[in-house]
Design a protein around this motif. Structure first.
Motif, PDB file in Angstrom:
ATOM      1  N   GLY A 132       0.783  -1.219   0.000  1.00 21.75           N
ATOM      2  CA  GLY A 132       0.000   0.000   0.000  1.00 21.75           C
ATOM      3  C   GLY A 132       0.820   1.277   0.000  1.00 21.75           C
ATOM      4  N   VAL A 133       2.123   1.163  -0.265  1.00 23.17           N
ATOM      5  CA  VAL A 133       2.966   2.359  -0.345  1.00 23.17           C
ATOM      6  C   VAL A 133       2.733   3.027  -1.697  1.00 23.17           C
ATOM      7  CG1 VAL A 133       5.353   3.199  -0.397  1.00 23.17           C
ATOM      8  CG2 VAL A 133       4.702   1.355   1.174  1.00 23.17           C
ATOM      9  N   SER A 134       2.565   4.352  -1.692  1.00 25.18           N
ATOM     10  CA  SER A 134       2.366   5.068  -2.957  1.00 25.18           C
ATOM     11  C   SER A 134       3.626   4.984  -3.807  1.00 25.18           C
ATOM     12  CB  SER A 134       2.052   6.537  -2.681  1.00 25.18           C
ATOM     13  OG  SER A 134       2.156   7.283  -3.884  1.00 25.18           O
ATOM     14  N   ASP A 135       3.465   4.757  -5.108  1.00 26.14           N
ATOM     15  CA  ASP A 135       4.670   4.695  -5.954  1.00 26.14           C
ATOM     16  C   ASP A 135       5.346   6.054  -6.070  1.00 26.14           C
ATOM     17  OD1 ASP A 135       3.001   5.959  -7.730  1.00 26.14           O
ATOM     18  OD2 ASP A 135       3.263   4.510  -9.357  1.00 26.14           O
ATOM     19  N   ASP A 136       4.639   7.123  -5.645  1.00 27.01           N
ATOM     20  CA  ASP A 136       5.298   8.432  -5.599  1.00 27.01           C
ATOM     21  C   ASP A 136       6.537   8.387  -4.692  1.00 27.01           C
ATOM     22  OD1 ASP A 136       3.216   9.239  -7.134  1.00 27.01           O
ATOM     23  OD2 ASP A 136       2.392  10.693  -5.700  1.00 27.01           O
ATOM     24  N   THR A 137       6.493   7.529  -3.690  1.00 29.43           N
ATOM     25  CA  THR A 137       7.592   7.437  -2.724  1.00 29.43           C
ATOM     26  C   THR A 137       8.908   7.126  -3.420  1.00 29.43           C
ATOM     27  OG1 THR A 137       6.014   6.542  -1.139  1.00 29.43           O
ATOM     28  CG2 THR A 137       8.341   6.256  -0.612  1.00 29.43           C
ATOM     29  N   TYR A 138       8.823   6.329  -4.476  1.00 29.41           N
ATOM     30  CA  TYR A 138      10.050   5.883  -5.138  1.00 29.41           C
ATOM     31  C   TYR A 138      10.209   6.405  -6.565  1.00 29.41           C
ATOM     32  CZ  TYR A 138       9.933   2.664  -1.206  1.00 29.41           C
ATOM     33  OH  TYR A 138       9.878   2.134   0.057  1.00 29.41           O
ATOM     34  N   PHE A 139       9.107   6.782  -7.190  1.00 28.65           N
ATOM     35  CA  PHE A 139       9.199   7.136  -8.604  1.00 28.65           C
ATOM     36  C   PHE A 139       9.043   8.626  -8.897  1.00 28.65           C
ATOM     37  CE2 PHE A 139       8.133   2.583  -8.764  1.00 28.65           C
ATOM     38  CZ  PHE A 139       9.221   2.147  -9.495  1.00 28.65           C
ATOM     39  N   VAL A 140       8.544   9.413  -7.948  1.00 30.35           N
ATOM     40  CA  VAL A 140       8.670  10.862  -8.098  1.00 30.35           C
ATOM     41  C   VAL A 140      10.106  11.205  -7.715  1.00 30.35           C
ATOM     42  CG1 VAL A 140       7.980  13.102  -7.163  1.00 30.35           C
ATOM     43  CG2 VAL A 140       6.238  11.399  -7.741  1.00 30.35           C
ATOM     44  N   LEU A 141      10.763  12.017  -8.525  1.00 31.71           N
ATOM     45  CA  LEU A 141      12.218  12.128  -8.405  1.00 31.71           C
ATOM     46  C   LEU A 141      12.692  12.645  -7.055  1.00 31.71           C
ATOM     47  CD1 LEU A 141      13.497  13.084 -11.941  1.00 31.71           C
ATOM     48  CD2 LEU A 141      12.798  10.886 -10.991  1.00 31.71           C
ATOM     49  N   LYS A 142      11.910  13.530  -6.423  1.00 33.13           N
ATOM     50  CA  LYS A 142      12.374  13.998  -5.108  1.00 33.13           C
ATOM     51  C   LYS A 142      12.334  12.843  -4.105  1.00 33.13           C
ATOM     52  CE  LYS A 142       7.899  15.998  -3.714  1.00 33.13           C
ATOM     53  NZ  LYS A 142       7.186  17.257  -3.444  1.00 33.13           N
ATOM     54  N   GLY A 143      11.335  11.966  -4.227  1.00 32.66           N
ATOM     55  CA  GLY A 143      11.272  10.781  -3.361  1.00 32.66           C
ATOM     56  C   GLY A 143      12.412   9.830  -3.667  1.00 32.66           C
ATOM     57  N   LEU A 144      12.669   9.640  -4.960  1.00 30.55           N
ATOM     58  CA  LEU A 144      13.773   8.755  -5.359  1.00 30.55           C
ATOM     59  C   LEU A 144      15.095   9.292  -4.820  1.00 30.55           C
ATOM     60  CD1 LEU A 144      14.848   6.346  -7.017  1.00 30.55           C
ATOM     61  CD2 LEU A 144      14.895   7.859  -9.015  1.00 30.55           C
ATOM     62  N   ALA A 145      15.295  10.620  -4.960  1.00 33.04           N
ATOM     63  CA  ALA A 145      16.547  11.231  -4.495  1.00 33.04           C
ATOM     64  C   ALA A 145      16.693  11.087  -2.978  1.00 33.04           C
ATOM     65  CB  ALA A 145      16.596  12.701  -4.912  1.00 33.04           C
ATOM     66  N   GLU A 146      15.568  11.250  -2.258  1.00 31.06           N
ATOM     67  CA  GLU A 146      15.625  11.082  -0.794  1.00 31.06           C
ATOM     68  C   GLU A 146      16.040   9.661  -0.425  1.00 31.06           C
ATOM     69  OE1 GLU A 146      11.781  12.163   0.650  1.00 31.06           O
ATOM     70  OE2 GLU A 146      12.086  14.312   0.273  1.00 31.06           O
ATOM     71  N   ASN A 147      15.492   8.702  -1.149  1.00 31.27           N
ATOM     72  CA  ASN A 147      15.844   7.307  -0.858  1.00 31.27           C
ATOM     73  C   ASN A 147      17.293   6.996  -1.236  1.00 31.27           C
ATOM     74  OD1 ASN A 147      13.497   5.707   0.273  1.00 31.27           O
ATOM     75  ND2 ASN A 147      12.492   6.814  -1.386  1.00 31.27           N
ATOM     76  N   ILE A 148      17.761   7.610  -2.301  1.00 30.64           N
ATOM     77  CA  ILE A 148      19.176   7.439  -2.654  1.00 30.64           C
ATOM     78  C   ILE A 148      20.058   8.020  -1.551  1.00 30.64           C
ATOM     79  CG2 ILE A 148      20.976   8.189  -4.270  1.00 30.64           C
ATOM     80  CD1 ILE A 148      18.789   8.023  -6.491  1.00 30.64           C
ATOM     81  N   ASP A 149      19.681   9.200  -1.049  1.00 32.29           N
ATOM     82  CA  ASP A 149      20.461   9.810   0.047  1.00 32.29           C
ATOM     83  C   ASP A 149      20.520   8.876   1.255  1.00 32.29           C
ATOM     84  OD1 ASP A 149      21.057  12.112  -1.350  1.00 32.29           O
ATOM     85  OD2 ASP A 149      19.360  13.261  -0.544  1.00 32.29           O
ATOM     86  N   LYS A 150      19.383   8.238   1.551  1.00 38.17           N
ATOM     87  CA  LYS A 150      19.358   7.311   2.701  1.00 38.17           C
ATOM     88  C   LYS A 150      20.287   6.122   2.465  1.00 38.17           C
ATOM     89  CE  LYS A 150      14.533   8.261   3.970  1.00 38.17           C
ATOM     90  NZ  LYS A 150      13.148   7.713   3.888  1.00 38.17           N
ATOM     91  N   LEU A 151      20.273   5.600   1.242  1.00 31.98           N
ATOM     92  CA  LEU A 151      21.127   4.448   0.939  1.00 31.98           C
ATOM     93  C   LEU A 151      22.606   4.830   1.011  1.00 31.98           C
ATOM     94  CD1 LEU A 151      19.076   3.020  -2.068  1.00 31.98           C
ATOM     95  CD2 LEU A 151      19.403   1.889   0.131  1.00 31.98           C
ATOM     96  N   VAL A 152      22.910   6.031   0.541  1.00 34.98           N
ATOM     97  CA  VAL A 152      24.302   6.496   0.596  1.00 34.98           C
ATOM     98  C   VAL A 152      24.722   6.685   2.056  1.00 34.98           C
ATOM     99  CG1 VAL A 152      25.861   8.399   0.033  1.00 34.98           C
ATOM    100  CG2 VAL A 152      24.226   7.572  -1.688  1.00 34.98           C
ATOM    101  N   ALA A 153      23.827   7.272   2.861  1.00 31.89           N
ATOM    102  CA  ALA A 153      24.139   7.495   4.284  1.00 31.89           C
ATOM    103  C   ALA A 153      24.326   6.156   5.006  1.00 31.89           C
ATOM    104  CB  ALA A 153      23.028   8.304   4.939  1.00 31.89           C
ATOM    105  N   ALA A 154      23.469   5.183   4.676  1.00 38.28           N
ATOM    106  CA  ALA A 154      23.546   3.876   5.334  1.00 38.28           C
ATOM    107  C   ALA A 154      24.839   3.150   4.987  1.00 38.28           C
ATOM    108  CB  ALA A 154      22.346   3.027   4.926  1.00 38.28           C
ATOM    109  N   LYS A 155      25.369   3.490   3.808  1.00 44.88           N
ATOM    110  CA  LYS A 155      26.610   2.853   3.359  1.00 44.88           C
ATOM    111  C   LYS A 155      27.780   3.288   4.225  1.00 44.88           C
ATOM    112  CE  LYS A 155      28.333   4.447  -0.415  1.00 44.88           C
ATOM    113  NZ  LYS A 155      28.765   4.846  -1.767  1.00 44.88           N
ATOM    114  N   GLY A 156      27.616   4.499   4.822  1.00 42.22           N
ATOM    115  CA  GLY A 156      28.694   5.041   5.657  1.00 42.22           C
ATOM    116  C   GLY A 156      29.711   5.717   4.805  1.00 42.22           C
TER     117      GLY A 156
END
Lengths: 157, 93
Positions: free
Chosen positions: B69-93
């Motif tokens: 039930g997660v909106s695809d905007d979370t991952y496919f609207v570019l600001k959402g995609l960019a936020e998730n990329i930032d999280k993945l980069v941060a998690a990488k350390g």
């Protein structure tokens, strides 16, 4: 190799999942209906089948890395080059390296050599998906056993 | 969302998909607005994974959209995609 059945891989010679590399060995058949049309009087392996051979070698590598939990489907071919011809009966070695292990996709670069000479090369992108049905998985496992995939890599195999 | 992350993603999409960079905004939906098809999206994902040194969990995201039930905007609207990329980069350390 049985070209008309898309059995391109005879034997996996080397498989290194840590280095993400594979090498397979194959021998072109002396006779095949493929050669009757490609070309009359001058039989050579079609370039698209060279690409298919690279894609199958890389596919075994990708699926072995996934312990055969998913299937790798050909999605894209890039940087494909056919540098020389392959004739009936010619022995070849296909080497492939997995460049990227993505989520739901994978990228492999591979090359065909014969007697040490580079024949063909291509970069292959695969869409990695669950097996669409048990029949495909069972059939693939059967081929895997024939080409020499280590049994411990095949879950439920 | 990091502006630098969005800019890099937008540059990648423009180059791979042949889309005018000026038309790509943080509010753009990769599929509905930009018309990126599934094959081009594989190339975009590969380029993003390489550029940021991450592995976007596309299968997990797709499952969350289809089943959770997660909106695809979370991952496919570019600001959402960019936020998730930032999280993945941060998690990488």
């Amino acid at each position: 190799m049985r070209l008309e059945y898309f059995q391109m891989i005879d034997r996996i010679a080397e498989l290194d999942l840590d280095a993400r590399t594979i090498a397979v060995e194959c021998t072109l058949p002396e006779e095949s209906p493929i050669f009757e049309g490609h070309f009359p009087g001058y039989p050579i392996m079609p370039g698209v089948l060279m690409i298919e051979t690279i894609a199958q070698a890389g596919g075994w590598l990708v699926m072995a890395g996934l312990r055969f939990r998913q299937m790798a489907f050909l999605a894209k071919v890039s940087e494909a080059k056919m540098r020389s011809f392959l004739a009936p009966g010619q022995a070849i070695r296909v080497e492939a390296t997995q460049d990227h292990d993505g989520s739901g996709y994978a990228v492999v670069s591979g090359r065909i050599k014969s007697a040490g000479k580079l024949i063909s090369e291509a970069t292959i992108t695969y869409r990695v998906m669950n097996f669409p049905n048990p029949a495909l998985r069972d059939g693939l496992f059967e081929v895997a056993r024939r080409v020499g995939v280590p049994p411990e890599l095949m879950q439920d195999g | 969302m990091s502006a630098a992350t969005f800019d890099k993603v937008a540059d990648i999409i423009a180059e791979i998909c042949g889309i005018d960079r000026a038309t790509i905004t943080p509010e753009s939906h990769a599929i509905n607005d930009l018309g990126i098809d599934s094959l081009d999206f594989l190339d975009v994902a590969f380029a993003i994974d390489k550029a940021f040194g991450i592995k976007m969990p596309l299968e997990q995201w797709t499952q969350e959209v289809n089943e959770g039930g997660v909106s695809d905007d979370t991952y496919f609207v570019l600001k959402g995609l960019a936020e998730n990329i930032d999280k993945l980069v941060a998690a990488k350390g």
